[in-house]
Design a protein around this motif. Structure first.
Motif, PDB file in Angstrom:
ATOM      1  N   ASP A  62       0.861  -1.175   0.000  1.00 25.37           N
ATOM      2  CA  ASP A  62       0.000   0.000   0.000  1.00 25.37           C
ATOM      3  C   ASP A  62       0.902   1.231   0.000  1.00 25.37           C
ATOM      4  OD1 ASP A  62       0.928   0.146   2.676  1.00 25.37           O
ATOM      5  OD2 ASP A  62      -0.792  -1.022   3.364  1.00 25.37           O
ATOM      6  N   GLY A  63       0.353   2.383  -0.205  1.00 27.89           N
ATOM      7  CA  GLY A  63       1.191   3.572  -0.321  1.00 27.89           C
ATOM      8  C   GLY A  63       1.716   3.720  -1.737  1.00 27.89           C
ATOM      9  N   ARG A  64       2.869   4.388  -1.881  1.00 30.75           N
ATOM     10  CA  ARG A  64       3.462   4.631  -3.198  1.00 30.75           C
ATOM     11  C   ARG A  64       4.965   4.390  -3.135  1.00 30.75           C
ATOM     12  NH1 ARG A  64      -0.374   7.730  -6.178  1.00 30.75           N
ATOM     13  NH2 ARG A  64       1.142   8.474  -7.703  1.00 30.75           N
ATOM     14  N   GLU A  65       5.517   3.822  -4.213  1.00 29.25           N
ATOM     15  CA  GLU A  65       6.964   3.617  -4.276  1.00 29.25           C
ATOM     16  C   GLU A  65       7.466   3.843  -5.693  1.00 29.25           C
ATOM     17  OE1 GLU A  65       6.492  -0.233  -2.545  1.00 29.25           O
ATOM     18  OE2 GLU A  65       7.124  -1.284  -4.365  1.00 29.25           O
ATOM     19  N   VAL A  66       8.698   4.291  -5.788  1.00 30.56           N
ATOM     20  CA  VAL A  66       9.359   4.530  -7.071  1.00 30.56           C
ATOM     21  C   VAL A  66      10.584   3.630  -7.131  1.00 30.56           C
ATOM     22  CG1 VAL A  66      10.627   6.191  -8.487  1.00 30.56           C
ATOM     23  CG2 VAL A  66       8.537   6.901  -7.295  1.00 30.56           C
ATOM     24  N   ALA A  67      10.684   2.835  -8.191  1.00 30.57           N
ATOM     25  CA  ALA A  67      11.798   1.900  -8.353  1.00 30.57           C
ATOM     26  C   ALA A  67      12.903   2.531  -9.194  1.00 30.57           C
ATOM     27  CB  ALA A  67      11.306   0.618  -9.015  1.00 30.57           C
ATOM     28  N   PHE A  68      14.143   2.197  -8.855  1.00 33.05           N
ATOM     29  CA  PHE A  68      15.323   2.655  -9.591  1.00 33.05           C
ATOM     30  C   PHE A  68      16.021   1.443 -10.182  1.00 33.05           C
ATOM     31  CE2 PHE A  68      14.362   6.255  -7.095  1.00 33.05           C
ATOM     32  CZ  PHE A  68      14.984   7.359  -7.665  1.00 33.05           C
ATOM     33  N   ALA A  69      16.214   1.453 -11.500  1.00 30.53           N
ATOM     34  CA  ALA A  69      16.877   0.346 -12.183  1.00 30.53           C
ATOM     35  C   ALA A  69      18.046   0.886 -12.997  1.00 30.53           C
ATOM     36  CB  ALA A  69      15.892  -0.377 -13.108  1.00 30.53           C
ATOM     37  N   ASP A 118      12.588 -13.940 -12.194  1.00 35.73           N
ATOM     38  CA  ASP A 118      11.237 -14.287 -11.719  1.00 35.73           C
ATOM     39  C   ASP A 118      10.739 -13.249 -10.712  1.00 35.73           C
ATOM     40  OD1 ASP A 118      11.293 -16.515 -13.279  1.00 35.73           O
ATOM     41  OD2 ASP A 118      11.750 -17.918 -11.651  1.00 35.73           O
ATOM     42  N   PHE A 119      11.610 -12.874  -9.788  1.00 33.41           N
ATOM     43  CA  PHE A 119      11.244 -11.925  -8.742  1.00 33.41           C
ATOM     44  C   PHE A 119      10.865 -10.574  -9.363  1.00 33.41           C
ATOM     45  CE2 PHE A 119      12.860 -10.189  -4.354  1.00 33.41           C
ATOM     46  CZ  PHE A 119      11.588  -9.719  -4.087  1.00 33.41           C
ATOM     47  N   ILE A 120      11.723 -10.075 -10.254  1.00 41.59           N
ATOM     48  CA  ILE A 120      11.483  -8.767 -10.877  1.00 41.59           C
ATOM     49  C   ILE A 120      10.239  -8.807 -11.764  1.00 41.59           C
ATOM     50  CG2 ILE A 120      12.435  -7.035 -12.444  1.00 41.59           C
ATOM     51  CD1 ILE A 120      13.820  -7.047  -9.755  1.00 41.59           C
ATOM     52  N   ASN A 121      10.082  -9.900 -12.501  1.00 44.13           N
ATOM     53  CA  ASN A 121       8.873 -10.073 -13.327  1.00 44.13           C
ATOM     54  C   ASN A 121       7.617  -9.927 -12.475  1.00 44.13           C
ATOM     55  OD1 ASN A 121       9.293 -10.514 -16.108  1.00 44.13           O
ATOM     56  ND2 ASN A 121      10.175 -12.508 -15.693  1.00 44.13           N
ATOM     57  N   GLY A 122       7.591 -10.692 -11.385  1.00 49.56           N
ATOM     58  CA  GLY A 122       6.440 -10.670 -10.492  1.00 49.56           C
ATOM     59  C   GLY A 122       6.235  -9.309  -9.853  1.00 49.56           C
ATOM     60  N   TYR A 123       7.348  -8.673  -9.476  1.00 50.61           N
ATOM     61  CA  TYR A 123       7.285  -7.355  -8.840  1.00 50.61           C
ATOM     62  C   TYR A 123       6.607  -6.349  -9.776  1.00 50.61           C
ATOM     63  CZ  TYR A 123       8.934  -2.877  -6.994  1.00 50.61           C
ATOM     64  OH  TYR A 123       9.005  -1.587  -6.531  1.00 50.61           O
ATOM     65  N   ASN A 152       2.763  -7.329 -10.432  1.00 53.11           N
ATOM     66  CA  ASN A 152       1.783  -7.389  -9.347  1.00 53.11           C
ATOM     67  C   ASN A 152       1.824  -6.252  -8.338  1.00 53.11           C
ATOM     68  OD1 ASN A 152       1.034  -9.954 -10.364  1.00 53.11           O
ATOM     69  ND2 ASN A 152       2.749 -10.890  -9.271  1.00 53.11           N
ATOM     70  N   ARG A 153       2.913  -5.521  -8.265  1.00 52.23           N
ATOM     71  CA  ARG A 153       3.073  -4.540  -7.185  1.00 52.23           C
ATOM     72  C   ARG A 153       2.181  -3.312  -7.430  1.00 52.23           C
ATOM     73  NH1 ARG A 153       4.717  -4.993  -1.969  1.00 52.23           N
ATOM     74  NH2 ARG A 153       5.560  -3.030  -1.217  1.00 52.23           N
ATOM     75  N   GLN A 154       1.149  -3.169  -6.623  1.00 56.50           N
ATOM     76  CA  GLN A 154       0.181  -2.081  -6.812  1.00 56.50           C
ATOM     77  C   GLN A 154       0.724  -0.729  -6.336  1.00 56.50           C
ATOM     78  OE1 GLN A 154      -2.745  -2.573  -8.584  1.00 56.50           O
ATOM     79  NE2 GLN A 154      -1.625  -4.498  -8.867  1.00 56.50           N
ATOM     80  N   SER A 155       1.659  -0.749  -5.410  1.00 59.24           N
ATOM     81  CA  SER A 155       2.215   0.505  -4.872  1.00 59.24           C
ATOM     82  C   SER A 155       3.138   1.204  -5.867  1.00 59.24           C
ATOM     83  CB  SER A 155       3.042   0.222  -3.610  1.00 59.24           C
ATOM     84  OG  SER A 155       2.295  -0.492  -2.673  1.00 59.24           O
ATOM     85  N   LEU A 156       3.603   0.476  -6.863  1.00 62.49           N
ATOM     86  CA  LEU A 156       4.604   1.015  -7.787  1.00 62.49           C
ATOM     87  C   LEU A 156       4.014   2.179  -8.586  1.00 62.49           C
ATOM     88  CD1 LEU A 156       7.509   0.628  -8.723  1.00 62.49           C
ATOM     89  CD2 LEU A 156       6.696  -1.036 -10.397  1.00 62.49           C
ATOM     90  N   ALA A 157       4.604   3.370  -8.408  1.00 55.77           N
ATOM     91  CA  ALA A 157       4.051   4.579  -9.027  1.00 55.77           C
ATOM     92  C   ALA A 157       4.885   5.073 -10.200  1.00 55.77           C
ATOM     93  CB  ALA A 157       3.950   5.690  -7.972  1.00 55.77           C
ATOM     94  N   GLY A 203       1.608   0.391 -17.932  1.00 54.94           N
ATOM     95  CA  GLY A 203       1.064   1.740 -17.997  1.00 54.94           C
ATOM     96  C   GLY A 203       1.653   2.674 -16.955  1.00 54.94           C
ATOM     97  N   LEU A 204       2.854   2.336 -16.460  1.00 54.89           N
ATOM     98  CA  LEU A 204       3.517   3.162 -15.449  1.00 54.89           C
ATOM     99  C   LEU A 204       4.400   4.213 -16.124  1.00 54.89           C
ATOM    100  CD1 LEU A 204       4.758   0.399 -12.994  1.00 54.89           C
ATOM    101  CD2 LEU A 204       3.039   2.142 -12.463  1.00 54.89           C
ATOM    102  N   PRO A 205       4.493   5.407 -15.542  1.00 52.79           N
ATOM    103  CA  PRO A 205       5.423   6.393 -16.085  1.00 52.79           C
ATOM    104  C   PRO A 205       6.864   5.960 -15.836  1.00 52.79           C
ATOM    105  CG  PRO A 205       4.492   7.202 -14.030  1.00 52.79           C
ATOM    106  CD  PRO A 205       3.779   5.910 -14.352  1.00 52.79           C
ATOM    107  N   ALA A 206       7.748   6.318 -16.744  1.00 51.59           N
ATOM    108  CA  ALA A 206       9.175   6.017 -16.585  1.00 51.59           C
ATOM    109  C   ALA A 206       9.977   7.258 -16.926  1.00 51.59           C
ATOM    110  CB  ALA A 206       9.587   4.850 -17.479  1.00 51.59           C
TER     111      ALA A 206
END
Length: 199
Positions: free
Chosen positions: A24-31, A96-101, A104-109, A136-139
């Motif tokens: 829940d909440g919001r998170e931004v991933a860095f790759a 597999d982990f990153i694919n699933g993340y 499925n991760r709803q918090s990912l903004a 459909g996430l912004p990058a």
């Protein structure tokens, strides 16, 4: 100007999906590819010298590392990708982990992809951008180590990458020049991330 990301603190490192914090909440991933300057970018954006550990050894980040910026607001440091020294079974686990993340991760903004300005849009970078655009996430792409090039070369590199991104992703992916050394582009990138986190 106050820094909305300055409250960032290490929260946890997850090696398995069940170790992730509540979704829940919001998170931004860095790759980013190993040694593209991802840890340095995180440190520059948050205003902390040693929040994310920088290393001369590619592939140091081997977990999803969470930094809590505020209640329910996180920055997520993804494993550096593209390194050859990782055993095949660990690499498969990560895929597999990153694919699933990403699926499925709803918090990912939003997703920030960190690329060395001298070697942009490699296969791995495109793979990460595809994860985001499929959802459909912004990058937003940071062309790091911009200080290594002259002004003319910087402008040319930015224009080239912008054209390639527009051709493939339309206007769903942003791009900018960035240097954690000279602080070029730090305020601009910070504003993007803070906006995604709704800070």
């Amino acid at each position: 100007m106050s820094n909305p990301l300055n409250g960032a603190r290490y929260l946890l490192a997850a090696h398995l999906p069940r170790q992730l914090p509540p979704d829940d909440g919001r998170e931004v991933a860095f790759a980013g590819r190993s040694n593209a300057g991802k840890s340095s970018a995180l440190n520059a954006l948050t205003g902390h010298n040693r929040l994310a550990r920088t290393s001369k050894t590619p592939g140091r980040t081997q977990q999803l590392v969470y930094f809590q910026v505020a209640d329910g607001r996180h920055l997520v440091d993804l494993p550096g990708y593209g390194y050859a020294k990782v055993p095949q079974d660990l690499r498969s686990h990560w895929l597999d982990f990153i694919n699933g993340y990403f699926r499925n991760r709803q918090s990912l903004a939003g997703l920030v992809v960190v690329m060395d300005i001298r070697h942009p849009l490699r296969e791995y970078d495109r793979q990460m951008l595809a994860y985001a655009t499929d959802r459909g996430l912004p990058a937003h792409c940071l062309l790091t180590k911009a200080d290594k090039l002259g002004r003319g070369q910087q402008s040319q590199a930015l224009l080239t990458v912008r054209r390639q991104l527009a051709a493939q992703y339309g206007d769903s992916v942003g791009v900018q020049l960035f240097s954690s050394e000279s602080k070029q582009g730090v305020d601009e990138a910070r504003a993007v991330v803070a906006g995604w986190l709704a800070l």
